[in-house]
Design an enzyme around this catalytic site. Structure first.
Site, PDB file in Angstrom:
ATOM      1  N   SER A 104       0.824  -1.200   0.000  1.00  0.00           N
ATOM      2  CA  SER A 104       0.000   0.000   0.000  1.00  0.00           C
ATOM      3  C   SER A 104       0.864   1.258   0.000  1.00  0.00           C
ATOM      4  CB  SER A 104      -0.964  -0.048   1.186  1.00  0.00           C
ATOM      5  OG  SER A 104      -1.982   0.904   1.046  1.00  0.00           O
ATOM      6  N   ASP A 249      -2.483   6.203  -4.073  1.00  0.00           N
ATOM      7  CA  ASP A 249      -1.343   5.507  -3.478  1.00  0.00           C
ATOM      8  C   ASP A 249      -0.919   4.361  -4.398  1.00  0.00           C
ATOM      9  OD1 ASP A 249      -3.512   3.827  -3.000  1.00  0.00           O
ATOM     10  OD2 ASP A 249      -2.815   3.232  -1.011  1.00  0.00           O
ATOM     11  N   ASP A 251      -1.276   1.146  -4.585  1.00  0.00           N
ATOM     12  CA  ASP A 251      -2.209   0.083  -4.994  1.00  0.00           C
ATOM     13  C   ASP A 251      -3.605   0.619  -5.312  1.00  0.00           C
ATOM     14  OD1 ASP A 251      -2.646   0.544  -2.221  1.00  0.00           O
ATOM     15  OD2 ASP A 251      -3.607  -1.413  -2.004  1.00  0.00           O
ATOM     16  N   ASP A 253      -6.080   2.235  -3.787  1.00  0.00           N
ATOM     17  CA  ASP A 253      -7.303   2.154  -2.984  1.00  0.00           C
ATOM     18  C   ASP A 253      -7.501   3.404  -2.126  1.00  0.00           C
ATOM     19  OD1 ASP A 253      -5.348   1.692  -1.068  1.00  0.00           O
ATOM     20  OD2 ASP A 253      -6.232  -0.166  -0.298  1.00  0.00           O
TER      21      ASP A 253
END
Length: 461
Positions: A104, A249, A251, A253
């Site tokens: 993340s 970010d 990833d 999400d």
């Protein structure tokens, strides 16, 4: 070196000794545990795999694929993808689970295995504990040579995910096209650099200035989308005379926006704005975690609906949303969960809904931001020695403020009219996080300092 084994997944720094970092040994061990758990739980020998663009991704991906094959599991490999895309793909592919290789917002030396159930949602606390127990027991049964799993490369989910977003009734592509937005994006050289330009093109946004959209994992700045890490896009939005900036970010999400004057919209207000738009069109309940801004509650109640709070953590937010039949929810870190799409934080869904909202609003993004209740969150922490009893401490603070409205579903949250303070233990280190919110920074800081003073008095520090 760091290795953190939690119920939601395994994360750590690459390298070092086995058991002390995210080494190949640890990757194989926990992949084998999760793969075995999926087969035992569902009888389904298919797992969807995707990864962000961080430098260690290919190495981790190879180890995970080989381990799952060794268990006789068929792997649907999406390659460079996003967390929400994998979440969407798991049920679409009738898989027993999913793994996303991403740490993340953590810096480049980190990676992780995020684990999904057969609904494409993060596994529960109980399920996570079963996976960890299985990893420790190493009770794995690997496949014989004729029963090894196969790998299917599938690169169709970029378009499939975008198509699902465009199909949402509240996404108005014509309104977005008509608004003729000029947008600057920062995708931190991860997979957002693939997905966000493609989404914007599909939404009819033709004027896009790209910052860091090469998915090579060389993060140009700390990848957590906080104001102190977003100085470059702030300047570029002003320089380009853009209508707004969009930041995700690694990833994809988490989502935040930059105003046309270079100021921050505020990641706490990503959910507030999107919820405002959704509530105007489909009345219903909302959910965020206890550490998120009160502004969501204000906007929800103004719309004549009910707000509910959950413990911190995406799986807790999702469970609360299901229990209250919420139409939208999420977290104050820029995470939008829109059940009409799926139960997971999704920046693509957030962008499409937000741009529709802004287009229909018809004024600048800074004016939209000014239309919401103004709150300031102060984030503090106290480091404790490991032998200190945090449960005792929280109980003492609870007793002191027992005449105020409070919640103990996740640490201790105390409300004072429109201000609040939330104390909760860290899951990974001996600290107490102390978040406070008020209508201005001074009041929020003063409230935090008052609680910190109370803690020190109780502990005789």
């Amino acid at each position: 070196m760091t290795l953190i084994k939690s119920i939601s997944g395994i994360r750590g720094t690459i390298g070092g000794r086995a058991g002390a970092g995210l080494t190949p040994f640890d990757i194989v061990k926990f992949t084998a545990a999760f793969g075995s758990w999926v087969v035992n739980k569902t009888g389904n020998k298919r797992i969807v795999l995707g990864r962000d663009a961080r430098i260690s991704g290919e190495m981790v991906n190879n180890l995970v694929i080989g381990t799952l094959q060794g268990l006789g599991i068929e792997v649907i490999d999406l390659g460079l993808s996003t967390t929400p895309t994998v979440e969407v793909a798991v049920p679409d592919e009738n898989a027993g689970g999913g793994i996303i290789l991403t740490a993340s917002h953590n810096p480049k030396q980190w990676n992780a295995l995020k684990l999904l159930n057969d609904s494409g949602e993060f596994i529960s606390d109980a399920d996570g504990k079963e996976v960890l127990d299985l990893a420790e027991s190493a009770d794995f049964d690997f496949a014989e040579v004729d029963k090894l799993g196969k790998v299917i490369k599938n690169d169709t989910y970029l378009q499939k995910h975008i198509d699902k977003v465009l199909a949402l009734p509240l996404v108005d592509v014509e309104a977005i096209k008509k608004a003729d937005f000029k947008v600057v994006i920062d995708c931190v050289n991860s997979t957002g650099g693939i997905f966000i330009p493609a989404l914007l093109k599909a939404l009819g946004v033709s004027k896009v200035v790209e910052l860091y959209c090469t998915p090579d994992g060389h993060f140009p700045h700390n990848p957590e989308p906080l104001p102190e890490n977003l100085t470059e896009i702030s300047k570029e939005v002003q320089k380009q005379h853009a209508d707004l900036g969009i930041v995700v970010d690694p990833d994809v999400d988490r989502l935040c926006f930059v105003n046309e004057d270079g100021s921050m919209f505020g990641e706490e207000y990503t959910l507030v704005a999107v919820a405002d738009y959704v509530l105007k069109n489909t009345p219903g309940n909302t959910v965020s975690n206890l550490s998120s801004t009160r502004a969501l509650r204000d906007v929800t109640e103004k719309a004549g609906s009910s707000y509910h709070a959950s413990a911190v953590g995406e799986v807790n937010v999702v469970n609360r949303m299901k229990a209250t039949q919420a139409i939208i929810g999420g977290e104050g870190n820029g995470g939008i969960i829109y059940p009409e799409s799926h139960y997971g934080r999704d920046a693509l869904v957030g962008i499409a809904l937000f741009l529709t909202h802004l287009a229909k609003f018809g004024k600048s993004i800074s004016v939209l931001r000014a239309s919401y209740p103004q709150y300031h969150i102060s984030k503090n922490k106290i480091t404790l020695t490991p032998e200190m009893d945090i449960d005792y401490l929280l109980k003492q603070v609870e007793e002191k403020y027992k005449n105020q409205p409070y919640s103990t579903i996740d640490g201790l949250k105390i409300e004072f009219d429109k201000t609040w303070v939330h104390l909760r233990r860290s899951n990974t280190e001996p600290i107490i996080r102390i978040y406070s919110e008020a209508e201005n920074e001074t009041i929020a800081e003063n409230l935090a300092n008052k609680i910190i003073s109370d803690i020190k008095e109780i502990l005789h520090l």
